[in-house]
Design an enzyme around this catalytic site. Structure first.
Site, PDB file in Angstrom:
ATOM      1  CG  HIS A 108      -1.289   6.773  -1.948  1.00  0.00           C
ATOM      2  ND1 HIS A 108      -0.942   7.196  -0.773  1.00  0.00           N
ATOM      3  CD2 HIS A 108      -1.978   5.354  -1.657  1.00  0.00           C
ATOM      4  CE1 HIS A 108      -1.122   6.158   0.218  1.00  0.00           C
ATOM      5  NE2 HIS A 108      -1.882   5.410  -0.447  1.00  0.00           N
ATOM      6  CD  GLU A 148       1.258   6.992   2.241  1.00  0.00           C
ATOM      7  OE1 GLU A 148       1.803   6.392   1.674  1.00  0.00           O
ATOM      8  OE2 GLU A 148       0.390   6.475   2.997  1.00  0.00           O
ATOM      9  CD  GLU A 176      -5.907   4.278  -0.503  1.00  0.00           C
ATOM     10  OE1 GLU A 176      -5.568   3.114  -0.219  1.00  0.00           O
ATOM     11  OE2 GLU A 176      -4.919   4.992  -0.669  1.00  0.00           O
ATOM     12  CB  SER A 219      -7.226   0.339   8.382  1.00  0.00           C
ATOM     13  OG  SER A 219      -6.364   1.412   8.698  1.00  0.00           O
TER      14      SER A 219
HETATM   15  P1  PGA Z   1      -3.506   0.739   4.807  1.00  0.00           P
HETATM   16  O1  PGA Z   1      -2.812   1.784   3.623  1.00  0.00           O
HETATM   17  O2  PGA Z   1      -3.851  -0.476   4.187  1.00  0.00           O
HETATM   18  O3  PGA Z   1      -1.900   0.489   5.621  1.00  0.00           O
HETATM   19  O4  PGA Z   1      -4.085   1.542   5.522  1.00  0.00           O
HETATM   20  C1  PGA Z   1      -3.676   1.802   2.303  1.00  0.00           C
HETATM   21  C2  PGA Z   1      -2.888   2.599   1.386  1.00  0.00           C
HETATM   22  O5  PGA Z   1      -2.418   3.667   1.610  1.00  0.00           O
HETATM   23  O6  PGA Z   1      -3.254   2.503  -0.027  1.00  0.00           O
END
Ligand code: PGA
Length: 256
Positions: free
Chosen positions: A98, A100, A170, A216
């Site tokens: 991911h 993050e 993403e 989002s």
């Molecule tokens: P979000 O996150 O839907 O809050 O934008 C998606 C994700 O990070 O998997």
């Protein structure tokens, strides 16, 4: 080729065991009408919430995933969790790479690749995340970045192994920001990812791989996103934290 929709909720660092159980109990009746052959519904809680959620989801059409996995079978890796531990906990899916994790925890395409191989060897179903930063999109480097993430992250996989992998695209600038790629913009990028997979693993395998959109996604835009030819579902953060918004998103995503 028709690919089954897959909607996965990434709870990130949210929900204690009690809160996770309550969320799944509330979600179950709201999505009970979704046939397992129409869509896979997955929730990915934090590690300490997994057992409660696996228990709560038993007998329902809700599947459970983790948010990370280590590549080693066991050993001196403080704070990490192995694939066998996840399997034993009743976990079926695992999110790998991911943005993050890449941004805050030093995840690279090489570590994504190691985690992916361990997950596959244990029989877990990996959801491998890729995506470009805002400056990379604005600099016209989106395709270059994605090609590198896919080539590095998926290196050494056999075509058979690739059939068990889900890709989550993403765009990093769309995560948690309320900014979504337009369906057309997302579809162009998904198509590029599909072509890259076809090149790497052959068309037969590439056409079958499910590619989720993430960033989002919510009930209001899920329908038009998943209606695109190469968008096969979503990886959902914020909108997956409440049963009613997640259920509405799932229903809109599969409405034809
Ligand atoms: P979000 O996150 O839907 O809050 O934008 C998606 C994700 O990070 O998997």
């Amino acid at each position: 080729m028709s690919r089954k929709v897959i909607i996965a909720g990434n709870w990130k660092m949210n929900k204690t065991a009690a809160e996770g159980k309550a969320l799944v109990e509330a979600l179950k009746p709201l999505v009970a009408d979704v046939c397992p052959d129409v869509a896979d519904i997955v929730v990915c809680p934090p590690f300490t919430t997994l057992a409660a959620v696996v228990e709560a989801a038993k007998g329902s059409n809700i599947k459970v995933g983790a948010q990370n996995v280590h590549w080693a079978a066991s050993g001196a890796f403080t704070g990490e969790i192995s694939a066998a531990m996840l399997k034993e906990a009743g976990v079926e899916y695992v999110i790998i790479g991911h943005s993050e994790r890449r941004q805050y925890f030093g995840e690279t395409d090489a570590t994504v690749n190691q985690r992916l191989k361990a997950a596959l060897a244990a029989g877990l179903k990996p959801i491998v995340c890729v995506g470009e930063l805002l400056e990379e999109r604005e600099g016209g480097r989106t395709e270059q970045v994605l090609a590198a993430q896919l080539t590095g992250g998926l290196a050494g996989l056999t075509p058979e192994e690739m059939t068990r992998v889900v890709i989550a695209y993403e765009p990093v600038w769309a995560i948690g920001t309320g900014k979504t790629a337009t369906p057309e913009m997302a579809e162009l990028t998904h198509n590029f990812i599909r072509c890259t997979l076809n090149d790497l693993f052959g068309k037969e395998v590439g056409e079958g791989v499910r590619i989720q959109y993430g960033g989002s996604m919510k009930a209001e835009n899920a329908g038009e996103l998943v209606a695109q030819r190469n968008i096969d579902g979503g990886l959902i953060g914020g909108a997956a934290l409440k049963a009613d918004s997640f259920a509405a998103l799932i229903h809109n995503a599969i409405a034809k």
